[in-house]
Write a protein that holds these residues in place. Structure first.
Motif, PDB file in Angstrom:
ATOM      1  N   PHE A  82      76.423  37.024  67.045  1.00  0.00           N
ATOM      2  CA  PHE A  82      77.474  37.325  68.017  1.00  0.00           C
ATOM      3  C   PHE A  82      77.860  38.798  67.913  1.00  0.00           C
ATOM      4  CE2 PHE A  82      77.924  32.887  66.692  1.00  0.00           C
ATOM      5  CZ  PHE A  82      77.887  32.235  67.909  1.00  0.00           C
ATOM      6  N   PRO A  83      77.235  39.663  68.694  1.00  0.00           N
ATOM      7  CA  PRO A  83      77.550  41.093  68.627  1.00  0.00           C
ATOM      8  C   PRO A  83      79.048  41.322  68.846  1.00  0.00           C
ATOM      9  CG  PRO A  83      75.651  40.696  70.030  1.00  0.00           C
ATOM     10  CD  PRO A  83      76.212  39.357  69.687  1.00  0.00           C
ATOM     11  N   GLY A  84      79.639  42.139  67.960  1.00  0.00           N
ATOM     12  CA  GLY A  84      81.084  42.341  67.944  1.00  0.00           C
ATOM     13  C   GLY A  84      81.670  42.777  69.275  1.00  0.00           C
ATOM     14  N   CYS A  85      80.882  43.490  70.105  1.00  0.00           N
ATOM     15  CA  CYS A  85      81.438  44.000  71.356  1.00  0.00           C
ATOM     16  C   CYS A  85      81.679  42.896  72.389  1.00  0.00           C
ATOM     17  CB  CYS A  85      80.524  45.078  71.932  1.00  0.00           C
ATOM     18  SG  CYS A  85      78.822  44.514  72.135  1.00  0.00           S
ATOM     19  N   GLN A  86      80.927  41.798  72.258  1.00  0.00           N
ATOM     20  CA  GLN A  86      81.063  40.732  73.260  1.00  0.00           C
ATOM     21  C   GLN A  86      81.970  39.588  72.815  1.00  0.00           C
ATOM     22  OE1 GLN A  86      77.099  39.396  74.470  1.00  0.00           O
ATOM     23  NE2 GLN A  86      76.324  41.443  74.028  1.00  0.00           N
ATOM     24  N   TYR A  87      82.352  39.582  71.552  1.00  0.00           N
ATOM     25  CA  TYR A  87      83.124  38.454  71.014  1.00  0.00           C
ATOM     26  C   TYR A  87      84.299  38.958  70.190  1.00  0.00           C
ATOM     27  CZ  TYR A  87      78.834  36.023  72.216  1.00  0.00           C
ATOM     28  OH  TYR A  87      77.769  35.533  72.894  1.00  0.00           O
ATOM     29  N   THR A  88      85.331  38.139  70.086  1.00  0.00           N
ATOM     30  CA  THR A  88      86.419  38.416  69.158  1.00  0.00           C
ATOM     31  C   THR A  88      86.122  37.629  67.889  1.00  0.00           C
ATOM     32  OG1 THR A  88      87.982  38.662  70.965  1.00  0.00           O
ATOM     33  CG2 THR A  88      88.906  38.239  68.782  1.00  0.00           C
ATOM     34  N   LEU A  89      85.809  38.357  66.805  1.00  0.00           N
ATOM     35  CA  LEU A  89      85.449  37.693  65.551  1.00  0.00           C
ATOM     36  C   LEU A  89      86.701  37.455  64.702  1.00  0.00           C
ATOM     37  CD1 LEU A  89      82.133  39.554  64.629  1.00  0.00           C
ATOM     38  CD2 LEU A  89      82.524  37.646  66.213  1.00  0.00           C
ATOM     39  N   SER A  90      86.886  36.219  64.275  1.00  0.00           N
ATOM     40  CA  SER A  90      88.126  35.845  63.608  1.00  0.00           C
ATOM     41  C   SER A  90      87.852  35.311  62.191  1.00  0.00           C
ATOM     42  CB  SER A  90      88.822  34.772  64.468  1.00  0.00           C
ATOM     43  OG  SER A  90      89.868  34.173  63.776  1.00  0.00           O
ATOM     44  N   PRO A  91      88.094  36.145  61.150  1.00  0.00           N
ATOM     45  CA  PRO A  91      87.820  35.695  59.775  1.00  0.00           C
ATOM     46  C   PRO A  91      88.790  34.594  59.339  1.00  0.00           C
ATOM     47  CG  PRO A  91      88.881  37.853  59.763  1.00  0.00           C
ATOM     48  CD  PRO A  91      88.633  37.511  61.199  1.00  0.00           C
ATOM     49  N   GLN A  92      88.274  33.578  58.658  1.00  0.00           N
ATOM     50  CA  GLN A  92      89.100  32.465  58.162  1.00  0.00           C
ATOM     51  C   GLN A  92      89.035  32.444  56.641  1.00  0.00           C
ATOM     52  OE1 GLN A  92      90.750  30.391  60.479  1.00  0.00           O
ATOM     53  NE2 GLN A  92      90.002  31.939  61.914  1.00  0.00           N
ATOM     54  N   ILE A  93      90.047  31.825  56.029  1.00  0.00           N
ATOM     55  CA  ILE A  93      90.122  31.822  54.558  1.00  0.00           C
ATOM     56  C   ILE A  93      89.192  30.773  53.947  1.00  0.00           C
ATOM     57  CG2 ILE A  93      91.658  31.434  52.575  1.00  0.00           C
ATOM     58  CD1 ILE A  93      93.903  32.647  54.347  1.00  0.00           C
ATOM     59  N   THR A  94      89.069  29.604  54.576  1.00  0.00           N
ATOM     60  CA  THR A  94      88.222  28.545  54.014  1.00  0.00           C
ATOM     61  C   THR A  94      87.244  28.034  55.071  1.00  0.00           C
ATOM     62  OG1 THR A  94      89.650  26.709  54.691  1.00  0.00           O
ATOM     63  CG2 THR A  94      90.164  27.759  52.570  1.00  0.00           C
ATOM     64  N   ILE A  95      86.220  27.313  54.600  1.00  0.00           N
ATOM     65  CA  ILE A  95      85.254  26.707  55.523  1.00  0.00           C
ATOM     66  C   ILE A  95      85.964  25.680  56.397  1.00  0.00           C
ATOM     67  CG2 ILE A  95      83.130  25.339  55.669  1.00  0.00           C
ATOM     68  CD1 ILE A  95      82.303  26.572  52.962  1.00  0.00           C
ATOM     69  N   GLU A  96      86.926  24.966  55.801  1.00  0.00           N
ATOM     70  CA  GLU A  96      87.675  23.975  56.582  1.00  0.00           C
ATOM     71  C   GLU A  96      88.462  24.646  57.710  1.00  0.00           C
ATOM     72  OE1 GLU A  96      89.828  20.984  54.415  1.00  0.00           O
ATOM     73  OE2 GLU A  96      90.104  19.869  56.295  1.00  0.00           O
ATOM     74  N   ASP A  97      88.999  25.851  57.472  1.00  0.00           N
ATOM     75  CA  ASP A  97      89.712  26.568  58.534  1.00  0.00           C
ATOM     76  C   ASP A  97      88.786  26.857  59.719  1.00  0.00           C
ATOM     77  OD1 ASP A  97      91.999  26.624  56.943  1.00  0.00           O
ATOM     78  OD2 ASP A  97      91.562  28.610  56.133  1.00  0.00           O
ATOM     79  N   VAL A  98      87.496  27.129  59.430  1.00  0.00           N
ATOM     80  CA  VAL A  98      86.531  27.379  60.515  1.00  0.00           C
ATOM     81  C   VAL A  98      86.338  26.085  61.328  1.00  0.00           C
ATOM     82  CG1 VAL A  98      84.193  28.107  61.097  1.00  0.00           C
ATOM     83  CG2 VAL A  98      85.364  29.159  59.144  1.00  0.00           C
ATOM     84  N   PHE A  99      86.145  24.962  60.631  1.00  0.00           N
ATOM     85  CA  PHE A  99      86.003  23.673  61.330  1.00  0.00           C
ATOM     86  C   PHE A  99      87.251  23.389  62.187  1.00  0.00           C
ATOM     87  CE2 PHE A  99      82.374  20.880  59.973  1.00  0.00           C
ATOM     88  CZ  PHE A  99      81.666  21.851  59.287  1.00  0.00           C
ATOM     89  N   ALA A 100      88.433  23.621  61.596  1.00  0.00           N
ATOM     90  CA  ALA A 100      89.679  23.323  62.311  1.00  0.00           C
ATOM     91  C   ALA A 100      89.825  24.203  63.553  1.00  0.00           C
ATOM     92  CB  ALA A 100      90.875  23.515  61.372  1.00  0.00           C
ATOM     93  N   SER A 101      89.453  25.477  63.445  1.00  0.00           N
ATOM     94  CA  SER A 101      89.563  26.389  64.594  1.00  0.00           C
ATOM     95  C   SER A 101      88.701  25.926  65.767  1.00  0.00           C
ATOM     96  CB  SER A 101      89.115  27.810  64.213  1.00  0.00           C
ATOM     97  OG  SER A 101      89.885  28.316  63.177  1.00  0.00           O
ATOM     98  N   VAL A 102      87.512  25.407  65.434  1.00  0.00           N
ATOM     99  CA  VAL A 102      86.603  24.951  66.490  1.00  0.00           C
ATOM    100  C   VAL A 102      87.070  23.598  67.039  1.00  0.00           C
ATOM    101  CG1 VAL A 102      84.211  24.323  67.030  1.00  0.00           C
ATOM    102  CG2 VAL A 102      84.686  26.278  65.537  1.00  0.00           C
ATOM    103  N   GLN A 103      87.499  22.707  66.133  1.00  0.00           N
ATOM    104  CA  GLN A 103      87.959  21.382  66.572  1.00  0.00           C
ATOM    105  C   GLN A 103      89.150  21.501  67.524  1.00  0.00           C
ATOM    106  OE1 GLN A 103      86.689  18.262  66.012  1.00  0.00           O
ATOM    107  NE2 GLN A 103      88.305  17.422  67.317  1.00  0.00           N
ATOM    108  N   ASP A 104      90.111  22.406  67.223  1.00  0.00           N
ATOM    109  CA  ASP A 104      91.315  22.501  68.075  1.00  0.00           C
ATOM    110  C   ASP A 104      91.160  23.552  69.179  1.00  0.00           C
ATOM    111  OD1 ASP A 104      91.785  25.003  66.973  1.00  0.00           O
ATOM    112  OD2 ASP A 104      93.450  24.371  65.716  1.00  0.00           O
ATOM    113  N   ASN A 105      89.912  24.021  69.390  1.00  0.00           N
ATOM    114  CA  ASN A 105      89.622  24.945  70.501  1.00  0.00           C
ATOM    115  C   ASN A 105      90.226  26.331  70.348  1.00  0.00           C
ATOM    116  OD1 ASN A 105      87.775  23.981  72.308  1.00  0.00           O
ATOM    117  ND2 ASN A 105      89.258  22.684  73.383  1.00  0.00           N
ATOM    118  N   THR A 106      90.744  26.676  69.166  1.00  0.00           N
ATOM    119  CA  THR A 106      91.214  28.050  68.939  1.00  0.00           C
ATOM    120  C   THR A 106      90.028  29.007  68.983  1.00  0.00           C
ATOM    121  OG1 THR A 106      92.821  27.077  67.424  1.00  0.00           O
ATOM    122  CG2 THR A 106      92.632  29.475  67.418  1.00  0.00           C
ATOM    123  N   ALA A 107      88.879  28.505  68.535  1.00  0.00           N
ATOM    124  CA  ALA A 107      87.651  29.304  68.581  1.00  0.00           C
ATOM    125  C   ALA A 107      86.579  28.537  69.351  1.00  0.00           C
ATOM    126  CB  ALA A 107      87.159  29.602  67.169  1.00  0.00           C
TER     127      ALA A 107
END
Lengths: 350, 350
Positions: free
Chosen positions: B26-51
């Motif tokens: 995902f080239p940085g210019c086309q996407y907003t990259l959002s660092p998360q603290i844990t792997i579970e936070d990444v799953f949660a962001s996708v599950q709740d449509n934040t990402a």
């Protein structure tokens, strides 16, 4: 005739869960029990004949396989070629949070209500019939724990106490140590009283620590399974009648291999370039009615994305090349890249 | 029309290996990259449509599966029912030992010769054709490291640098932290100069640390594989033409499922009381020529010694219930206790 007691090496220190498993199979009066610092030290003691038997953790019912032990069975550096599993033991594992409640800290109980509030109303997930309390701890602290700034434990313990830790100690710094007993020792030595250990009730007594919470594991049936290992050519110092360490003498009953609940551990590698290679290896047990009970995978060390597979089957390899397990292994030899029989033992699962 | 950039969540912090994998797809210019603290936070962001998409580590070629990620796919608490794998990425992982060589310490070079002596003469194991240098590190420290009393790193890194650590830093205290970048940050903040981090060369630059050793991983081909995840009903913000995130439009070529190297991830549980249950589940792919490429196992959460199995197969699940993968899944439904398709994606393995 002077008879020396056989030496049994185990993952220490004393009072560890592995020590309990060792005492279960090898009564202290008949054996010299020798605590080791690492799982590899136990393998090395048995490989070089310093110990007649070794006891190592293999898997936990909540947190899965002990990869350190799997990697020693994989033996990528060919250091432990003669190690075989010859028995197993199961130990119930209940963890406590151990630390100090100083008088000063225990007086400031105004913090208590908010900290030990029941989390059942969190609504983090929808309860279902199968998962009545998803991710909710089974217990709460019996003491104020707001002063705890650092936690010590064995890496496996974090995974067994996820719900309690994420509810009551979220974000608190964690430090891995070699055993839960060592964790308690470090907390006992911490004069600030702001650290805590996930450890056993026995360790609380040994190190004179306060129990801040009991039974903090996610599941009440949390159990660790241990393997007893020996050398392929066993020394004569252990009695051949010991049920956990030696196969019973050949009889009509044990020859069949189905009347007695025996298990075998086998590892194999596959030609990854052959489509179907893994499926063919896994299929060799079915024609002999050898039930496949579990599978584990680790990197093979040959090349990236090449694996070594571990399977457990119901059944016992017999001497003399007879029986179903030997027949299946002959077929496995035809379809695998390499394989190794890692032992057969009597099941002790109730 | 204002068009917002799609958000991609990844396991942070910035400059982590997962960040590199994310930039790869995902080239940085086309996407907003959002660092998360844990792997579970990444799953949660996708599950709740934040990402719209998430990037998580799945396995390392030297140290095996990332069990935290497997457990999130197992989803025992039913929190992430809509997560699917839609892509993968491979990143070469080379670790450095980062710390400080103070002038005072670097002057005391009389310790140097004994410490960085070549270990090839140790004789700890017999070299063979397959394993020419068993357990011997590929590199040695470029600086004096006798002053290092404490090590920080991510748990996965210890297992990838076993030979170097056991040769040059045996017995030195280790502390697990959430990422190799965080390890470098902690070492930079340590004014005593006696701690070191296993981390990347990028982290050395960011935190202005000295490189005490380079390429300390056991294998030069050390690689981590990442999964790109999405929600089962994707939001419209990602272009459907993005090759790593969306299946290609239906065509004669992709319908066959064999011309393109696609993979699928499937989980299932078995009736453990039925002999042969696991073998029957594993056998469903063979008649459809779906090559089984890997297997993983985790506790199922139902009862002790009950497992959830993860298999990867070559092939793609097609919409509309057609194709070999759908046919195999229909058979899996008949012999398993439960199953879940966890996504299909285009292979990026070279």
């Amino acid at each position: 005739m002077t008879e020396e007691k056989p030496v049994v090496a185990f993952l220490g220190p004393k009072a560890s869960y592995t020590h309990q498993a060792t005492l279960d199979s090898f009564p202290g009066c008949q054996y010299t029990l020798s605590p080791q610092i690492t799982i590899e030290d136990v393998f090395a003691s048995v490989q070089d004949n310093t110990a007649s038997r070794g006891v190592v953790p293999f898997e936990n019912s909540t947190n899965g396989s002990v990869v350190f032990t799997l990697d020693l069975f994989a033996d990528l550096n060919a250091r432990y070629p003669d190690i075989l599993v010859c028995g197993e033991a199961y130990i119930s594992v209940s963890h406590c949070l151990l630390g100090r409640h100083t008088e000063a800290l225990s007086r400031s109980t105004h913090q208590l209500p908010s900290i030990i509030e029941s989390p059942t109303s969190s609504g983090a997930a929808t309860p279902t019939a199968n998962i009545p309390n998803p991710g909710i701890p089974r217990t709460k602290p019996t003491q104020e724990i707001g002063h705890i700034k650092k936690l010590y434990s064995h890496p496996q313990a974090w995974g067994q106490c996820k719900s309690f830790l994420s509810t009551y100690l979220k974000g608190v710094e964690r430090q891995d140590v070699s055993s839960t007993s060592r964790a308690a020792e470090l907390v006992a030595a911490d004069e600030t009283g702001t650290s805590a250990a996930i450890s056993s009730i026995i360790a609380a007594k040994i190190h004179n620590l306060d129990i801040l919470a009991r039974g903090i594991e996610d599941r009440s049936d949390n159990t660790t399974r241990f393997f007893i290992i020996k050398r392929a050519s066993p020394p004569s110092s252990l009695s051949s009648s010991h049920p956990q360490t030696t196969a019973p003498s050949s009889s009509a009953e044990s020859k069949n291999g189905k009347e007695k609940p025996w298990k075998s551990l086998i590892s194999f590698t596959v030609h990854h370039s052959n489509p179907g290679a893994l499926a063919h290896c896994l299929a060799v047990f079915e024609p002999f009615k050898l039930n496949l009970t579990s599978i584990n995978t680790r990197p093979s060390g040959v090349a990236p994305w090449n694996y070594i597979f571990f399977v457990e089957i119901d059944g016992r390899r017999e001497e003399g090349g007879e029986g179903a397990v030997n027949a299946a292994l002959q077929d496995l030899a035809k379809v695998s890249r390499g394989w190794r029989w890692l032992g057969s033992w009597e099941s002790r699962l109730k």
